[in-house]
Design a protein around this motif. Structure first.
Motif, PDB file in Angstrom:
ATOM      1  N   LEU A 280       0.818  -1.206   0.000  1.00  0.00           N
ATOM      2  CA  LEU A 280       0.000   0.000   0.000  1.00  0.00           C
ATOM      3  C   LEU A 280       0.853   1.257   0.000  1.00  0.00           C
ATOM      4  O   LEU A 280       0.525   2.251  -0.651  1.00  0.00           O
ATOM      5  N   ARG A 281       1.954   1.211   0.732  1.00  0.00           N
ATOM      6  CA  ARG A 281       2.816   2.386   0.839  1.00  0.00           C
ATOM      7  C   ARG A 281       3.654   2.601  -0.416  1.00  0.00           C
ATOM      8  O   ARG A 281       3.891   3.737  -0.826  1.00  0.00           O
ATOM      9  N   ASN A 282       4.108   1.529  -1.013  1.00  0.00           N
ATOM     10  CA  ASN A 282       5.000   1.635  -2.159  1.00  0.00           C
ATOM     11  C   ASN A 282       4.720   0.499  -3.127  1.00  0.00           C
ATOM     12  O   ASN A 282       5.478  -0.469  -3.204  1.00  0.00           O
ATOM     13  N   PRO A 283       3.637   0.593  -3.892  1.00  0.00           N
ATOM     14  CA  PRO A 283       3.290  -0.494  -4.809  1.00  0.00           C
ATOM     15  C   PRO A 283       4.397  -0.746  -5.822  1.00  0.00           C
ATOM     16  O   PRO A 283       4.891   0.171  -6.472  1.00  0.00           O
ATOM     17  N   GLY A 284       4.769  -1.982  -5.924  1.00  0.00           N
ATOM     18  CA  GLY A 284       5.742  -2.371  -6.931  1.00  0.00           C
ATOM     19  C   GLY A 284       5.026  -2.986  -8.101  1.00  0.00           C
ATOM     20  O   GLY A 284       3.962  -2.515  -8.515  1.00  0.00           O
ATOM     21  N   PRO A 285       5.583  -4.068  -8.663  1.00  0.00           N
ATOM     22  CA  PRO A 285       4.916  -4.743  -9.778  1.00  0.00           C
ATOM     23  C   PRO A 285       3.546  -5.257  -9.354  1.00  0.00           C
ATOM     24  O   PRO A 285       3.314  -5.546  -8.169  1.00  0.00           O
ATOM     25  N   PRO A 286       2.606  -5.368 -10.291  1.00  0.00           N
ATOM     26  CA  PRO A 286       1.285  -5.898  -9.949  1.00  0.00           C
ATOM     27  C   PRO A 286       1.376  -7.267  -9.291  1.00  0.00           C
ATOM     28  O   PRO A 286       2.218  -8.093  -9.663  1.00  0.00           O
ATOM     29  N   ARG A 287       0.520  -7.487  -8.318  1.00  0.00           N
ATOM     30  CA  ARG A 287       0.404  -8.787  -7.660  1.00  0.00           C
ATOM     31  C   ARG A 287      -1.035  -9.248  -7.772  1.00  0.00           C
ATOM     32  O   ARG A 287      -1.942  -8.456  -8.039  1.00  0.00           O
ATOM     33  N   GLU A 288      -1.227 -10.555  -7.589  1.00  0.00           N
ATOM     34  CA  GLU A 288      -2.581 -11.079  -7.744  1.00  0.00           C
ATOM     35  C   GLU A 288      -3.527 -10.432  -6.733  1.00  0.00           C
ATOM     36  O   GLU A 288      -3.139 -10.100  -5.616  1.00  0.00           O
ATOM     37  N   GLN A 289      -4.748 -10.260  -7.143  1.00  0.00           N
ATOM     38  CA  GLN A 289      -5.741  -9.588  -6.311  1.00  0.00           C
ATOM     39  C   GLN A 289      -6.043 -10.393  -5.050  1.00  0.00           C
ATOM     40  O   GLN A 289      -6.083 -11.624  -5.083  1.00  0.00           O
ATOM     41  N   GLY A 290      -6.316  -9.668  -3.975  1.00  0.00           N
ATOM     42  CA  GLY A 290      -6.769 -10.306  -2.756  1.00  0.00           C
ATOM     43  C   GLY A 290      -5.692 -10.621  -1.759  1.00  0.00           C
ATOM     44  O   GLY A 290      -5.968 -10.823  -0.582  1.00  0.00           O
ATOM     45  N   PHE A 291      -4.425 -10.721  -2.195  1.00  0.00           N
ATOM     46  CA  PHE A 291      -3.307 -10.997  -1.294  1.00  0.00           C
ATOM     47  C   PHE A 291      -3.555 -12.244  -0.460  1.00  0.00           C
ATOM     48  O   PHE A 291      -3.320 -12.276   0.748  1.00  0.00           O
ATOM     49  N   LEU A 292      -4.029 -13.278  -1.135  1.00  0.00           N
ATOM     50  CA  LEU A 292      -4.266 -14.556  -0.469  1.00  0.00           C
ATOM     51  C   LEU A 292      -2.977 -15.067   0.161  1.00  0.00           C
ATOM     52  O   LEU A 292      -1.908 -14.986  -0.436  1.00  0.00           O
ATOM     53  N   GLN A 293      -3.086 -15.600   1.373  1.00  0.00           N
ATOM     54  CA  GLN A 293      -1.934 -16.131   2.095  1.00  0.00           C
ATOM     55  C   GLN A 293      -2.395 -17.277   2.976  1.00  0.00           C
ATOM     56  O   GLN A 293      -3.495 -17.234   3.542  1.00  0.00           O
ATOM     57  N   THR A 294      -1.571 -18.310   3.104  1.00  0.00           N
ATOM     58  CA  THR A 294      -1.886 -19.347   4.080  1.00  0.00           C
ATOM     59  C   THR A 294      -1.521 -18.842   5.460  1.00  0.00           C
ATOM     60  O   THR A 294      -0.798 -17.846   5.619  1.00  0.00           O
ATOM     61  N   THR A 295      -2.009 -19.529   6.457  1.00  0.00           N
ATOM     62  CA  THR A 295      -1.735 -19.123   7.846  1.00  0.00           C
ATOM     63  C   THR A 295      -0.598 -19.930   8.464  1.00  0.00           C
ATOM     64  O   THR A 295      -0.415 -19.899   9.685  1.00  0.00           O
ATOM     65  N   LYS A 296       0.175 -20.617   7.633  1.00  0.00           N
ATOM     66  CA  LYS A 296       1.230 -21.484   8.163  1.00  0.00           C
ATOM     67  C   LYS A 296       2.226 -20.736   9.029  1.00  0.00           C
ATOM     68  O   LYS A 296       2.740 -21.283  10.012  1.00  0.00           O
ATOM     69  N   ARG A 297       2.530 -19.489   8.653  1.00  0.00           N
ATOM     70  CA  ARG A 297       3.541 -18.723   9.389  1.00  0.00           C
ATOM     71  C   ARG A 297       2.924 -17.748  10.384  1.00  0.00           C
ATOM     72  O   ARG A 297       3.612 -16.854  10.891  1.00  0.00           O
ATOM     73  N   ILE A 298       1.635 -17.914  10.649  1.00  0.00           N
ATOM     74  CA  ILE A 298       0.940 -17.015  11.574  1.00  0.00           C
ATOM     75  C   ILE A 298       0.546 -17.800  12.820  1.00  0.00           C
ATOM     76  O   ILE A 298      -0.066 -18.863  12.729  1.00  0.00           O
ATOM     77  N   SER A 299       0.880 -17.282  13.972  1.00  0.00           N
ATOM     78  CA  SER A 299       0.579 -17.974  15.233  1.00  0.00           C
ATOM     79  C   SER A 299      -0.904 -17.934  15.535  1.00  0.00           C
ATOM     80  O   SER A 299      -1.644 -17.089  15.019  1.00  0.00           O
ATOM     81  N   ASP A 300      -1.341 -18.838  16.398  1.00  0.00           N
ATOM     82  CA  ASP A 300      -2.738 -18.833  16.837  1.00  0.00           C
ATOM     83  C   ASP A 300      -3.092 -17.508  17.497  1.00  0.00           C
ATOM     84  O   ASP A 300      -4.185 -16.969  17.298  1.00  0.00           O
ATOM     85  N   ALA A 301      -2.159 -16.973  18.288  1.00  0.00           N
ATOM     86  CA  ALA A 301      -2.428 -15.717  18.990  1.00  0.00           C
ATOM     87  C   ALA A 301      -2.657 -14.577  17.995  1.00  0.00           C
ATOM     88  O   ALA A 301      -3.548 -13.740  18.184  1.00  0.00           O
ATOM     89  N   SER A 302      -1.865 -14.536  16.933  1.00  0.00           N
ATOM     90  CA  SER A 302      -2.019 -13.469  15.944  1.00  0.00           C
ATOM     91  C   SER A 302      -3.304 -13.633  15.149  1.00  0.00           C
ATOM     92  O   SER A 302      -3.971 -12.643  14.807  1.00  0.00           O
ATOM     93  N   LEU A 303      -3.669 -14.871  14.845  1.00  0.00           N
ATOM     94  CA  LEU A 303      -4.935 -15.101  14.157  1.00  0.00           C
ATOM     95  C   LEU A 303      -6.111 -14.648  15.015  1.00  0.00           C
ATOM     96  O   LEU A 303      -7.044 -14.005  14.523  1.00  0.00           O
ATOM     97  N   ARG A 304      -6.049 -14.980  16.284  1.00  0.00           N
ATOM     98  CA  ARG A 304      -7.139 -14.551  17.184  1.00  0.00           C
ATOM     99  C   ARG A 304      -7.189 -13.026  17.285  1.00  0.00           C
ATOM    100  O   ARG A 304      -8.274 -12.442  17.403  1.00  0.00           O
ATOM    101  N   LEU A 305      -6.028 -12.374  17.247  1.00  0.00           N
ATOM    102  CA  LEU A 305      -6.008 -10.918  17.273  1.00  0.00           C
ATOM    103  C   LEU A 305      -6.675 -10.354  16.019  1.00  0.00           C
ATOM    104  O   LEU A 305      -7.455  -9.395  16.102  1.00  0.00           O
ATOM    105  N   ALA A 306      -6.388 -10.946  14.852  1.00  0.00           N
ATOM    106  CA  ALA A 306      -7.020 -10.482  13.617  1.00  0.00           C
ATOM    107  C   ALA A 306      -8.535 -10.652  13.675  1.00  0.00           C
ATOM    108  O   ALA A 306      -9.284  -9.778  13.227  1.00  0.00           O
TER     109      ALA A 306
END
Length: 510
Positions: A280-306
């Motif tokens: 958002l701050r500095n868009p580079g090359p186009p990326r696929e819409q939606g910014f889909l990401q798996t939660t493999k690298r996200i902790s349970d605590a961070s998911l609950r915060l989201a």
């Protein structure tokens, strides 16, 4: 009808249908919207045919699939001559006004395009004092983007620069009330004071319109909030309203993505190019819409915060809706107004081990809230399938406007009659921005969600919603469903032929 009702359309961005108390969420705190639901037709199976912001919004207003109105992906502009429900209403004497997020044009369109929905427009001389007209709206108060990107252009950015010149930096994660988690930096507690936040500004402008409207002619008022779209960054007190420890873990099954198209797991490699906030701050090359990401690298605590912050954003919107409904009543318009509450699309929010949105049309993305209350509307739930595609035709019927051919079918009969028939099939479609093989088409019925990838025979999705509403077991390649799968493919090729190249030219990254 002798005098047509007013129409108040309240719209959010990226809000799942199951995020409201009135739709069964015991943890949600949405008393104002729940109160509206008690006198509303509540459409439990309302869907968008496009799970990305701009295509979905243009479909809701035009009544046409993206392949026909042309805005097939973010970064494409809706053609200027496209006729929308606002034009229908304006031609019949309605005062049309819009407040908040529109997203009919690319946010990053260059100044040579002079598009009011883009940041660049607001540095041009013609932006001085401009308030419309805009796609059938006589007047507008525009907000562009969300979170850290909402202060760069539009009427809100101008207003914030006047009343609190240094406040824009308070949206930034480095100025958050608490340090964001390292594994999910887009979940933070925004330091912007609630009274300066864009949701409050949108609400104030909507109330101003209601106070200033003389009532001589009916009005159409769009009030469009950019939340609860990620980043997950509500201000106080809403960021503290829901305790992350009270939040349930998302609905994901072990190894369920193994049977899904391979690009889903591969999205993490694109995520390594930089975070959404950095983009958002500095868009580079186009990326696929939606910014889909798996939660493999996200902790349970961070998911609950989201999740907690998403509920906080929804609660803030609920408070704003309450203020608008109070003003509607105070000005004497409540009994003569059709009130609509909906969202452009949903959010995965950890379900299936995924966050945000992307090419795969999970129901968490397609199924959105739809409440309608007003004269002649019988309160209660509706179980039939309805769509954003149908809203323009429905309003034409309900308001006795001249009929216009659309891709939708009116569900006006369902407003008065809870058991009136609904559509039995809805097509959906995703036009990618960068990875063209992810173009897909969907058939949605009460029993099935079937998704076909014309460019990849080794990809496909097929869920039996009657037994697997959460969509965890992909049956696409199961031998016993081969005949049904082939029937669905044949139906798509006949009734909704692949159109991967449809739409206008991309003029910006988004």
């Amino acid at each position: 009808m002798s005098k047509r009702p007013n129409v108040l359309l309240i719209m959010t961005d990226q809000q799942r249908a199951d995020s409201l108390g009135c739709l069964g969420n015991a943890l949600a705190s949405t008393p104002k919207i729940d109160g509206l639901a008690k006198r509303s037709a509540v459409f439990r199976n309302h869907h968008t045919p496009h799970q990305i912001c701009a295509p979905s919004r243009s479909t809701l207003f035009s009544g046409h699939y993206a392949r026909h109105h042309g805005l097939t992906r973010n970064g494409v502009a809706l053609p200027e001559g496209t006729r929308l429900i606002t034009h229908d209403l304006k031609s019949q004497g309605y005062k049309t006004h819009g407040v908040g997020k529109f997203h009919f044009q690319p946010i990053l369109a260059g100044k040579e395009h002079a598009m009011p929905d883009s940041n660049a427009f607001w540095a041009l001389p013609e932006a001085n004092g401009w308030r419309g007209p805009f796609f059938g709206f006589e007047t507008v108060d525009i907000l562009i983007g969300e979170a850290v990107s909402a202060t760069e252009g539009g009427h809100y950015a101008e207003w914030l620069g006047r009343v609190a010149p240094d406040a824009a930096d308070l949206y930034l994660p480095e100025n958050a009330l608490e340090k964001p988690p390292e594994d999910l930096e887009e979940a933070w507690k925004s330091a912007i004071p609630c009274e300066l936040h864009y949701n409050s500004w949108i609400t104030d402008r909507a109330c101003d319109f209601l106070r200033e409207h003389d009532g001589a002619d009916p009005f159409f008022l769009l009030t469009s909030f950019p939340d609860p779209h990620h980043p997950f960054a509500p201000p106080a007190p809403w960021c503290y309203m829901h305790d992350p420890l009270d939040m349930p873990m998302p609905n994901a099954k072990q190894d369920e993505l193994d049977a899904m198209p391979s690009y889903i797991a591969e999205t993490d490699s694109e995520e390594a190019q930089g975070s959404y906030v950095e983009f958002l701050r500095n868009p580079g090359p186009p990326r696929e819409q939606g910014f889909l990401q798996t939660t493999k690298r996200i902790s349970d605590a961070s998911l609950r915060l989201a999740v907690a912050h998403t509920y906080g954003m929804v609660s803030m919107i609920d408070d704003c809706v309450g203020r608008i409904l109070t003003e509607l009543h105070r000005q004497g318009f409540a009994d003569d107004t059709l009130i609509i509450f909906t969202s452009d699309h949903g959010e995965l929010l950890g379900d299936h081990g995924l966050i945000r949105k992307g090419p795969s049309p999970y129901r968490a993305l397609l199924n959105v809230p739809m409440l309608m209350a007003g004269p002649g509307v019988s309160p209660g739930e509706r179980s039939g399938i309805t769509s954003h595609l149908d809203l323009r035709s429905t309003l034409q019927d309900y308001l006795d406007l001249p009929a216009t051919p659309t891709d939708g079918v009116s569900f006006a009969d369902m407003l008065a009659d809870p058991v009136a028939s609904a559509r039995d099939t809805l097509f959906a479609e995703y036009h990618p921005r960068t990875r063209l093989e992810t173009y897909n088409q969907t058939i949605l019925t009460p029993e099935w969600r079937f998704t076909y990838y014309p460019k990849r025979s080794d990809w496909g999705e097929m869920f039996h919603l009657t037994s697997d509403l959460g969509e965890h077991k992909n049956l696409y390649f199961e031998p016993e469903f081969e005949t049904l799968r082939d029937d669905f493919i044949s139906q798509l090729k006949t009734d909704f032929p692949p159109a991967p190249d449809a739409g206008g030219v991309s003029i910006a990254t988004y």
